[in-house]
Motif scaffolding. Sequence first.
Motif, PDB file in Angstrom:
ATOM      1  N   MET A  91       0.833  -1.203   0.000  1.00 57.38           N
ATOM      2  CA  MET A  91       0.000   0.000   0.000  1.00 57.38           C
ATOM      3  C   MET A  91       0.870   1.257   0.000  1.00 57.38           C
ATOM      4  O   MET A  91       1.996   1.244   0.519  1.00 57.38           O
ATOM      5  CB  MET A  91      -0.917   0.003   1.225  1.00 57.38           C
ATOM      6  CG  MET A  91      -2.037  -1.015   1.168  1.00 57.38           C
ATOM      7  SD  MET A  91      -3.233  -0.590  -0.108  1.00 57.38           S
ATOM      8  CE  MET A  91      -4.069  -2.178  -0.289  1.00 57.38           C
ATOM      9  N   PRO A  92       0.362   2.365  -0.547  1.00 60.79           N
ATOM     10  CA  PRO A  92       1.164   3.604  -0.546  1.00 60.79           C
ATOM     11  C   PRO A  92       1.421   4.163   0.851  1.00 60.79           C
ATOM     12  O   PRO A  92       2.428   4.807   1.083  1.00 60.79           O
ATOM     13  CB  PRO A  92       0.322   4.572  -1.390  1.00 60.79           C
ATOM     14  CG  PRO A  92      -1.043   3.988  -1.415  1.00 60.79           C
ATOM     15  CD  PRO A  92      -0.877   2.508  -1.301  1.00 60.79           C
ATOM     16  N   ASP A  93       0.514   3.892   1.792  1.00 59.45           N
ATOM     17  CA  ASP A  93       0.678   4.361   3.164  1.00 59.45           C
ATOM     18  C   ASP A  93       0.612   3.131   4.081  1.00 59.45           C
ATOM     19  O   ASP A  93      -0.408   2.849   4.714  1.00 59.45           O
ATOM     20  CB  ASP A  93      -0.416   5.372   3.513  1.00 59.45           C
ATOM     21  CG  ASP A  93      -0.186   6.067   4.846  1.00 59.45           C
ATOM     22  OD1 ASP A  93       0.842   5.771   5.503  1.00 59.45           O
ATOM     23  OD2 ASP A  93      -1.031   6.898   5.229  1.00 59.45           O
ATOM     24  N   VAL A  94       1.740   2.410   4.144  1.00 60.51           N
ATOM     25  CA  VAL A  94       1.779   1.133   4.858  1.00 60.51           C
ATOM     26  C   VAL A  94       1.460   1.349   6.334  1.00 60.51           C
ATOM     27  O   VAL A  94       1.992   2.256   6.977  1.00 60.51           O
ATOM     28  CB  VAL A  94       3.159   0.462   4.693  1.00 60.51           C
ATOM     29  CG1 VAL A  94       3.237  -0.822   5.522  1.00 60.51           C
ATOM     30  CG2 VAL A  94       3.423   0.153   3.224  1.00 60.51           C
ATOM     31  N   GLY A  95       0.594   0.531   6.856  1.00 61.59           N
ATOM     32  CA  GLY A  95       0.182   0.631   8.250  1.00 61.59           C
ATOM     33  C   GLY A  95      -1.077   1.443   8.440  1.00 61.59           C
ATOM     34  O   GLY A  95      -1.795   1.265   9.434  1.00 61.59           O
ATOM     35  N   ASN A  96      -1.352   2.332   7.490  1.00 57.33           N
ATOM     36  CA  ASN A  96      -2.539   3.169   7.585  1.00 57.33           C
ATOM     37  C   ASN A  96      -3.637   2.721   6.626  1.00 57.33           C
ATOM     38  O   ASN A  96      -4.780   3.143   6.763  1.00 57.33           O
ATOM     39  CB  ASN A  96      -2.193   4.639   7.315  1.00 57.33           C
ATOM     40  CG  ASN A  96      -3.318   5.591   7.663  1.00 57.33           C
ATOM     41  OD1 ASN A  96      -3.982   5.431   8.693  1.00 57.33           O
ATOM     42  ND2 ASN A  96      -3.557   6.568   6.796  1.00 57.33           N
ATOM     43  N   GLN A  97      -3.272   1.879   5.667  1.00 51.90           N
ATOM     44  CA  GLN A  97      -4.231   1.384   4.682  1.00 51.90           C
ATOM     45  C   GLN A  97      -4.245  -0.138   4.773  1.00 51.90           C
ATOM     46  O   GLN A  97      -3.226  -0.791   4.558  1.00 51.90           O
ATOM     47  CB  GLN A  97      -3.847   1.861   3.276  1.00 51.90           C
ATOM     48  CG  GLN A  97      -4.030   3.370   3.129  1.00 51.90           C
ATOM     49  CD  GLN A  97      -3.276   3.952   1.951  1.00 51.90           C
ATOM     50  OE1 GLN A  97      -2.251   3.433   1.534  1.00 51.90           O
ATOM     51  NE2 GLN A  97      -3.796   5.040   1.411  1.00 51.90           N
ATOM     52  N   VAL A  98      -5.409  -0.679   5.128  1.00 56.10           N
ATOM     53  CA  VAL A  98      -5.507  -2.105   5.448  1.00 56.10           C
ATOM     54  C   VAL A  98      -6.676  -2.733   4.704  1.00 56.10           C
ATOM     55  O   VAL A  98      -7.579  -2.043   4.224  1.00 56.10           O
ATOM     56  CB  VAL A  98      -5.672  -2.314   6.967  1.00 56.10           C
ATOM     57  CG1 VAL A  98      -4.485  -1.739   7.735  1.00 56.10           C
ATOM     58  CG2 VAL A  98      -6.978  -1.694   7.461  1.00 56.10           C
ATOM     59  N   ILE A  99      -6.639  -4.054   4.636  1.00 53.61           N
ATOM     60  CA  ILE A  99      -7.761  -4.816   4.083  1.00 53.61           C
ATOM     61  C   ILE A  99      -8.742  -5.105   5.209  1.00 53.61           C
ATOM     62  O   ILE A  99      -8.377  -5.658   6.244  1.00 53.61           O
ATOM     63  CB  ILE A  99      -7.269  -6.131   3.453  1.00 53.61           C
ATOM     64  CG1 ILE A  99      -6.307  -5.849   2.299  1.00 53.61           C
ATOM     65  CG2 ILE A  99      -8.448  -6.976   2.988  1.00 53.61           C
ATOM     66  CD1 ILE A  99      -6.911  -5.068   1.157  1.00 53.61           C
ATOM     67  N   ASP A 100      -9.991  -4.726   5.022  1.00 54.79           N
ATOM     68  CA  ASP A 100     -11.032  -4.986   6.008  1.00 54.79           C
ATOM     69  C   ASP A 100     -11.358  -6.476   5.989  1.00 54.79           C
ATOM     70  O   ASP A 100     -11.635  -7.058   4.929  1.00 54.79           O
ATOM     71  CB  ASP A 100     -12.277  -4.159   5.657  1.00 54.79           C
ATOM     72  CG  ASP A 100     -13.290  -4.125   6.782  1.00 54.79           C
ATOM     73  OD1 ASP A 100     -13.512  -5.170   7.427  1.00 54.79           O
ATOM     74  OD2 ASP A 100     -13.870  -3.043   7.007  1.00 54.79           O
ATOM     75  N   GLY A 101     -11.336  -7.106   7.160  1.00 55.28           N
ATOM     76  CA  GLY A 101     -11.636  -8.524   7.252  1.00 55.28           C
ATOM     77  C   GLY A 101     -13.030  -8.888   6.771  1.00 55.28           C
ATOM     78  O   GLY A 101     -13.308 -10.053   6.459  1.00 55.28           O
ATOM     79  N   ALA A 102     -13.915  -7.897   6.675  1.00 57.82           N
ATOM     80  CA  ALA A 102     -15.269  -8.158   6.193  1.00 57.82           C
ATOM     81  C   ALA A 102     -15.313  -8.357   4.684  1.00 57.82           C
ATOM     82  O   ALA A 102     -16.304  -8.875   4.155  1.00 57.82           O
ATOM     83  CB  ALA A 102     -16.196  -7.009   6.586  1.00 57.82           C
ATOM     84  N   PHE A 103     -14.221  -7.965   3.989  1.00 57.63           N
ATOM     85  CA  PHE A 103     -14.219  -8.104   2.526  1.00 57.63           C
ATOM     86  C   PHE A 103     -12.783  -8.202   1.999  1.00 57.63           C
ATOM     87  O   PHE A 103     -12.257  -7.278   1.391  1.00 57.63           O
ATOM     88  CB  PHE A 103     -14.946  -6.929   1.867  1.00 57.63           C
ATOM     89  CG  PHE A 103     -15.169  -7.119   0.394  1.00 57.63           C
ATOM     90  CD1 PHE A 103     -16.045  -8.080  -0.077  1.00 57.63           C
ATOM     91  CD2 PHE A 103     -14.489  -6.337  -0.521  1.00 57.63           C
ATOM     92  CE1 PHE A 103     -16.248  -8.260  -1.440  1.00 57.63           C
ATOM     93  CE2 PHE A 103     -14.683  -6.508  -1.883  1.00 57.63           C
ATOM     94  CZ  PHE A 103     -15.562  -7.470  -2.349  1.00 57.63           C
ATOM     95  N   PRO A 104     -12.126  -9.343   2.201  1.00 58.93           N
ATOM     96  CA  PRO A 104     -10.750  -9.527   1.740  1.00 58.93           C
ATOM     97  C   PRO A 104     -10.698 -10.122   0.328  1.00 58.93           C
ATOM     98  O   PRO A 104     -10.108 -11.183   0.099  1.00 58.93           O
ATOM     99  CB  PRO A 104     -10.187 -10.501   2.771  1.00 58.93           C
ATOM    100  CG  PRO A 104     -11.370 -11.365   3.119  1.00 58.93           C
ATOM    101  CD  PRO A 104     -12.582 -10.475   3.033  1.00 58.93           C
ATOM    102  N   VAL A 105     -11.309  -9.444  -0.624  1.00 56.05           N
ATOM    103  CA  VAL A 105     -11.442  -9.985  -1.977  1.00 56.05           C
ATOM    104  C   VAL A 105     -10.633  -9.139  -2.963  1.00 56.05           C
ATOM    105  O   VAL A 105     -10.773  -7.911  -3.001  1.00 56.05           O
ATOM    106  CB  VAL A 105     -12.914 -10.039  -2.411  1.00 56.05           C
ATOM    107  CG1 VAL A 105     -13.038 -10.531  -3.850  1.00 56.05           C
ATOM    108  CG2 VAL A 105     -13.711 -10.941  -1.474  1.00 56.05           C
ATOM    109  N   ARG A 106      -9.827  -9.819  -3.750  1.00 56.00           N
ATOM    110  CA  ARG A 106      -9.000  -9.165  -4.772  1.00 56.00           C
ATOM    111  C   ARG A 106      -9.534  -9.530  -6.160  1.00 56.00           C
ATOM    112  O   ARG A 106      -9.843 -10.677  -6.444  1.00 56.00           O
ATOM    113  CB  ARG A 106      -7.556  -9.625  -4.639  1.00 56.00           C
ATOM    114  CG  ARG A 106      -6.651  -9.252  -5.809  1.00 56.00           C
ATOM    115  CD  ARG A 106      -5.216  -9.653  -5.544  1.00 56.00           C
ATOM    116  NE  ARG A 106      -5.098 -11.074  -5.211  1.00 56.00           N
ATOM    117  CZ  ARG A 106      -3.984 -11.626  -4.697  1.00 56.00           C
ATOM    118  NH1 ARG A 106      -2.929 -10.882  -4.449  1.00 56.00           N
ATOM    119  NH2 ARG A 106      -3.959 -12.925  -4.422  1.00 56.00           N
ATOM    120  N   VAL A 107      -9.649  -8.525  -7.008  1.00 52.38           N
ATOM    121  CA  VAL A 107      -9.972  -8.754  -8.420  1.00 52.38           C
ATOM    122  C   VAL A 107      -8.695  -8.563  -9.228  1.00 52.38           C
ATOM    123  O   VAL A 107      -7.976  -7.572  -9.045  1.00 52.38           O
ATOM    124  CB  VAL A 107     -11.064  -7.792  -8.919  1.00 52.38           C
ATOM    125  CG1 VAL A 107     -11.239  -7.911 -10.430  1.00 52.38           C
ATOM    126  CG2 VAL A 107     -12.383  -8.064  -8.204  1.00 52.38           C
TER     127      VAL A 107
END
Length: 309
Positions: free
Chosen positions: A114-130
Amino acid sequence: MPIDAAEQLDYLARIVDTTAPRTRITRLPRHALAAMACALVAGPASVHAGSVVVTIIDGRKAHADIALPAPGGGSYTAEFEIEFDNPQNLTVACLGLDADVLDATEIADVESRMPDVGNQVIDGAFPVRVTVEPPVGCGLQFDDEVHVEYHTIDLVYAPFSPYRLMKAPLGLGFHDVTGAVVSGSVRARGSGGSFSEFVIAKTLVQDYAGDADAGYDALEARIDDPAIGLSAQLTLQADLDVSRAAFDAANYAQAIARLDDLDLHCAALGGPALPNTWRSARDLVNAEGELVTLSGNIKFALGRLDGVP
């Protein structure tokens, strides 16, 4: 004659609806294919399988309906749509669109990019990658930018939503390409001049001024590309300078308006002076599409600063 497991998997991976007026294909995760193959041998059974169903609409839009099994039960659901300008050879096979559920290791990898590591995260409610990875030799081509919408009911929308549409070249660093986040439950929109990985990330601490400032720096660096003609560079740099001056003066509406001018100039200059074509051979740089994407993301931050939720 009995069909072996490999043949069953191959058959299931190519479920194509040839009766529909639109091109449609269903792509299933391999674990789901294996389960279905076993069901064919063992007889009828209840199989909880995921799918990615891609439809080409009017020759210029690709729509994916995504339903993937969640580890704890239930499923993740989403819609992903890409709209093209002047596409050629836009088919399901040439688009190469798929989706997967990120496990803990993959989430850590994505967050580290992520461009801002530690501040931008994947929400566990939707860990889906296209992933959109057109095969090199298929001949897919388009002009200018593509418009992308990633929509899921698995995330809850609120005004000034912390969710962002992130895009990365395959395996490389992600960039914020958000142009808007609207309700539905979360509907993230953006654009791009190329592909491959897309995720919705959550920003823990939002800094719109910092985002806009970084966006202007990235836009200026992109304009300096020697592939862009000198007259086009001067025109676009002038638009950027006026917009940034308005931003510095906290006149966010004016800053957005001047970026709108930049977008119009990009559309007018697209061609030899401003390369604006992407194709699956990966031998061209779509500078126009990348510039408009950067501009759109800056306008998103400026809108937030101006009170637009």
